[in-house]
Design a protein around this motif. Structure first.
Motif, PDB file in Angstrom:
ATOM      1  N   VAL A 113       0.912  -1.211   0.055  1.00  0.00           N
ATOM      2  CA  VAL A 113      -0.199   0.009   0.049  1.00  0.00           C
ATOM      3  C   VAL A 113       1.010   1.261  -0.017  1.00  0.00           C
ATOM      4  N   ALA A 114       1.914   1.155   0.876  1.00  0.00           N
ATOM      5  CA  ALA A 114       2.708   2.287   0.763  1.00  0.00           C
ATOM      6  C   ALA A 114       3.541   2.698  -0.428  1.00  0.00           C
ATOM      7  N   TRP A 115       4.018   1.632  -1.279  1.00  0.00           N
ATOM      8  CA  TRP A 115       4.841   1.593  -2.425  1.00  0.00           C
ATOM      9  C   TRP A 115       3.783   2.095  -3.549  1.00  0.00           C
ATOM     10  N   ALA A 116       2.353   1.753  -3.489  1.00  0.00           N
ATOM     11  CA  ALA A 116       1.478   2.002  -4.535  1.00  0.00           C
ATOM     12  C   ALA A 116       1.084   3.581  -4.189  1.00  0.00           C
ATOM     13  N   SER A 117       1.046   3.976  -2.949  1.00  0.00           N
ATOM     14  CA  SER A 117       0.386   5.335  -2.494  1.00  0.00           C
ATOM     15  C   SER A 117       1.588   6.276  -2.865  1.00  0.00           C
ATOM     16  N   GLY A 118       2.920   5.916  -2.547  1.00  0.00           N
ATOM     17  CA  GLY A 118       3.845   6.889  -2.986  1.00  0.00           C
ATOM     18  C   GLY A 118       4.282   6.994  -4.410  1.00  0.00           C
ATOM     19  N   GLY A 119       3.915   5.750  -5.396  1.00  0.00           N
ATOM     20  CA  GLY A 119       4.241   5.898  -6.566  1.00  0.00           C
ATOM     21  C   GLY A 119       3.089   6.548  -7.445  1.00  0.00           C
ATOM     22  N   VAL A 120       1.916   6.475  -6.946  1.00  0.00           N
ATOM     23  CA  VAL A 120       0.806   7.231  -7.609  1.00  0.00           C
ATOM     24  C   VAL A 120       0.652   8.692  -7.170  1.00  0.00           C
ATOM     25  N   ALA A 121       1.276   9.173  -6.181  1.00  0.00           N
ATOM     26  CA  ALA A 121       1.301  10.372  -5.748  1.00  0.00           C
ATOM     27  C   ALA A 121       2.609  10.938  -6.629  1.00  0.00           C
ATOM     28  N   LEU A 122       3.529  10.283  -6.703  1.00  0.00           N
ATOM     29  CA  LEU A 122       4.868  10.987  -7.800  1.00  0.00           C
ATOM     30  C   LEU A 122       4.190  11.128  -9.246  1.00  0.00           C
ATOM     31  N   PHE A 123       3.529   9.892  -9.412  1.00  0.00           N
ATOM     32  CA  PHE A 123       2.860  10.009 -10.884  1.00  0.00           C
ATOM     33  C   PHE A 123       1.709  11.128 -11.115  1.00  0.00           C
ATOM     34  N   ALA A 124       0.976  11.301 -10.112  1.00  0.00           N
ATOM     35  CA  ALA A 124      -0.035  12.316 -10.336  1.00  0.00           C
ATOM     36  C   ALA A 124       0.640  13.762 -10.289  1.00  0.00           C
ATOM     37  N   GLY A 125       1.558  14.068  -9.490  1.00  0.00           N
ATOM     38  CA  GLY A 125       2.093  15.366  -9.334  1.00  0.00           C
ATOM     39  C   GLY A 125       3.012  15.705 -10.632  1.00  0.00           C
ATOM     40  N   CYS A 126       3.744  14.674 -10.957  1.00  0.00           N
ATOM     41  CA  CYS A 126       4.526  15.012 -12.050  1.00  0.00           C
ATOM     42  C   CYS A 126       3.529  15.220 -13.542  1.00  0.00           C
ATOM     43  N   TRP A 127       2.404  14.392 -13.497  1.00  0.00           N
ATOM     44  CA  TRP A 127       1.764  14.564 -14.669  1.00  0.00           C
ATOM     45  C   TRP A 127       0.868  15.975 -14.598  1.00  0.00           C
ATOM     46  N   LEU A 128       0.548  16.520 -13.446  1.00  0.00           N
ATOM     47  CA  LEU A 128      -0.117  17.616 -13.351  1.00  0.00           C
ATOM     48  C   LEU A 128       0.768  18.903 -13.695  1.00  0.00           C
ATOM     49  N   LEU A 129       2.188  18.808 -13.059  1.00  0.00           N
ATOM     50  CA  LEU A 129       3.185  19.717 -13.581  1.00  0.00           C
ATOM     51  C   LEU A 129       3.331  19.684 -15.038  1.00  0.00           C
ATOM     52  N   ILE A 130       3.493  18.689 -15.691  1.00  0.00           N
ATOM     53  CA  ILE A 130       3.459  18.565 -17.296  1.00  0.00           C
ATOM     54  C   ILE A 130       2.269  19.124 -17.818  1.00  0.00           C
ATOM     55  N   THR A 131       1.231  18.533 -17.671  1.00  0.00           N
ATOM     56  CA  THR A 131       0.042  19.039 -18.732  1.00  0.00           C
ATOM     57  C   THR A 131      -0.502  20.480 -18.357  1.00  0.00           C
ATOM     58  N   TRP A 132      -0.100  20.822 -16.885  1.00  0.00           N
ATOM     59  CA  TRP A 132      -0.520  22.383 -16.710  1.00  0.00           C
ATOM     60  C   TRP A 132       0.023  23.138 -17.368  1.00  0.00           C
ATOM     61  N   ARG A 133       1.523  22.948 -17.607  1.00  0.00           N
ATOM     62  CA  ARG A 133       2.067  23.977 -18.503  1.00  0.00           C
ATOM     63  C   ARG A 133       1.574  24.111 -19.863  1.00  0.00           C
ATOM     64  N   LEU A 134       0.721  23.020 -20.433  1.00  0.00           N
ATOM     65  CA  LEU A 134       0.064  23.280 -21.816  1.00  0.00           C
ATOM     66  C   LEU A 134      -0.776  24.507 -21.959  1.00  0.00           C
ATOM     67  N   PHE A 135      -1.357  25.042 -20.534  1.00  0.00           N
ATOM     68  CA  PHE A 135      -2.226  25.948 -20.665  1.00  0.00           C
ATOM     69  C   PHE A 135      -1.745  26.983 -19.961  1.00  0.00           C
ATOM     70  N   SER A 136      -0.165  27.507 -20.208  1.00  0.00           N
ATOM     71  CA  SER A 136       0.306  28.848 -19.514  1.00  0.00           C
ATOM     72  C   SER A 136       1.099  29.284 -20.701  1.00  0.00           C
ATOM     73  N   ALA A 137       1.619  30.362 -20.509  1.00  0.00           N
ATOM     74  CA  ALA A 137       2.718  31.198 -21.623  1.00  0.00           C
ATOM     75  C   ALA A 137       3.802  30.520 -22.028  1.00  0.00           C
ATOM     76  N   ARG A 138       4.177  29.536 -21.117  1.00  0.00           N
ATOM     77  CA  ARG A 138       5.159  28.555 -21.574  1.00  0.00           C
ATOM     78  C   ARG A 138       4.946  27.224 -21.901  1.00  0.00           C
ATOM     79  N   ALA A 139       3.966  26.957 -22.764  1.00  0.00           N
ATOM     80  CA  ALA A 139       3.326  25.847 -23.252  1.00  0.00           C
ATOM     81  C   ALA A 139       4.404  24.974 -24.021  1.00  0.00           C
ATOM     82  N   GLY A 140       5.304  25.922 -24.863  1.00  0.00           N
ATOM     83  CA  GLY A 140       6.219  25.084 -25.513  1.00  0.00           C
ATOM     84  C   GLY A 140       7.531  24.694 -24.730  1.00  0.00           C
ATOM     85  N   SER A 141       7.774  24.869 -23.552  1.00  0.00           N
ATOM     86  CA  SER A 141       8.920  24.554 -22.714  1.00  0.00           C
ATOM     87  C   SER A 141       8.515  23.815 -21.922  1.00  0.00           C
ATOM     88  N   PRO A 142       9.317  22.260 -21.978  1.00  0.00           N
ATOM     89  CA  PRO A 142       8.817  21.151 -21.160  1.00  0.00           C
ATOM     90  C   PRO A 142       9.454  21.111 -20.046  1.00  0.00           C
TER      91      PRO A 142
END
Length: 379
Positions: free
Chosen positions: A47-76
């Motif tokens: 459970v700890a493994w899954a929770s930590g991995g999903v939290a890391l996955f979700a945080g990185c995914w939001l950081l990446i996709t939210w930049r699509l809707f900003s003035a820095r959409a072209g900078s990964p």
């Protein structure tokens, strides 16, 4: 102005918040593999493994996709993509087949947001192959695998389109900011030009009348007093015009400028002859000609050392014209080139905005000539 410029910014902020909220809603897909894990009654370590991995996955995914809707959409964000891919691989042994079905949708979105189109196509193909192989290893049948590459392809096209839209929106925002800055700069230039034209003639007239009053103070005190009264009147009029320029645009009248020209030239001892137009001059052309009279007479007073000045007005079915000539003989330090200062530059801009033509220079017979021709508006 504050309200009109704030409304687009407010609309952009709401649209960006809605887009980011919609992208975050995709993370609800993670509930399926987590629920499947909890139904199997795993141990605390899993459970700890899954929770930590999903939290890391979700945080990185939001950081990446939210930049699509900003003035820095072209900078990964490469580090966020690396964290997301690492979490994806680490969660396969824990969450199993449900994770394999869910993760590819989100991974493809992150790849599209982070990679150039050519690299993204290759990475998407690799992601599809890896996902199919993992599902096959985890025991999925052909019926549970064949549609996975199709969904990945559709997801890739959609997210790549969103990325391009984000880049276009960022460019539009930058262009709008640049246009706003240009409008401010043009307004400053217009105000500086108007202020120069308003004060140039008046201050020149004040200087000449003051010099005349100083010369007459001993020989003709009464006339000197009258000249100083005119100086006071001109100063008050200049103050009123500056106030008008500050509070709003004030267009000069041609008749007023001709009267001013006559008074100023007479005070300087320059004989003026005016040849009126044969018909009425439309208001749009009259304003430009009034500015031209002001600038031309100001230059005659400052630079010409002339004895005579002639103003010819004309109008026909297509255009209105003005010609100002003097018989001055400027010195080397006060030549015709010296007249081409800020005032003449501003007048050239006004004439160009009206679609007209400006000519200024020393004619063959000597002196100085300024000619303006402004087309009439066709109704």
């Amino acid at each position: 102005m504050t309200v009109t410029t704030a409304l687009p910014e407010l609309a952009d902020g709401r649209a960006r918040a809605l887009a980011r909220g919609g992208s975050a809603a995709w993370l609800l897909l993670l509930c399926w593999p987590l629920w499947s894990l909890l139904e199997a009654e795993p141990g605390i370590a899993r459970v700890a493994w899954a929770s930590g991995g999903v939290a890391l996955f979700a945080g990185c995914w939001l950081l990446i996709t939210w930049r699509l809707f900003s003035a820095r959409a072209g900078s990964p964000r490469p580090w966020a993509l690396a964290g997301l891919l690492g979490a994806t691989l680490a969660l396969f042994p824990v969450l199993g087949r449900p994770w394999a079905y869910v993760c590819f949708v989100l991974v493809v979105s992150a790849l599209a947001a982070s990679l150039r189109p050519v690299v993204f196509v290759a990475a998407t193909v690799v992601a599809a192959v890896v996902d199919v192989v993992v599902l096959w290893v985890l025991g999925a049948t052909f019926a549970g695998i064949w549609w996975v590459p199709l969904v990945i392809a559709v997801q890739a096209v959609v997210v790549q389109s969103l990325k391009q839209m984000g880049v276009l929106v960022a460019r539009l925002e930058a262009a709008r900011a640049e246009v706003a800055q240009m409008a401010v700069e043009n307004e400053r230039l217009r105000f500086a030009r108007d202020l120069h034209d308003i004060l140039g003639h008046t201050l020149t007239s004040i200087t000449i009348r003051s010099q005349l009053a100083a010369r007459l103070a001993r020989t003709d005190p009464d006339r000197a007093a009258r000249e100083m009264t005119d100086v006071e009147h001109a100063a008050r009029q200049a103050l009123d015009e500056v106030r008008h320029a500050v509070t709003g645009y004030r267009a000069p009248a041609l008749s007023e400028e001709l009267d001013r020209a006559a008074r100023g030239l007479r005070a300087a001892g320059i004989e003026l002859e005016v040849s009126p137009a044969e018909g009425p001059i439309p208001a749009s052309a009259e304003i430009v000609l009034a500015w031209a009279v002001r600038e031309a007479v100001t230059n005659v007073l400052r630079h010409s050392r002339a004895g005579r000045c002639r103003i010819d007005l004309s109008v026909d079915g297509t255009a209105a014209g003005l010609e100002v000539r003097d018989d001055g003989t400027p010195s080397n330090d006060d030549s015709g080139a010296a007249r081409a200062g800020h005032g003449l530059t501003g007048l050239a801009e006004r004439v160009a905005e009206a679609g007209g033509r400006l000519e200024a220079g020393v004619p063959p017979g000597g002196g100085y000539r300024l000619f303006v021709r402004v087309p009439l508006e066709v109704s």
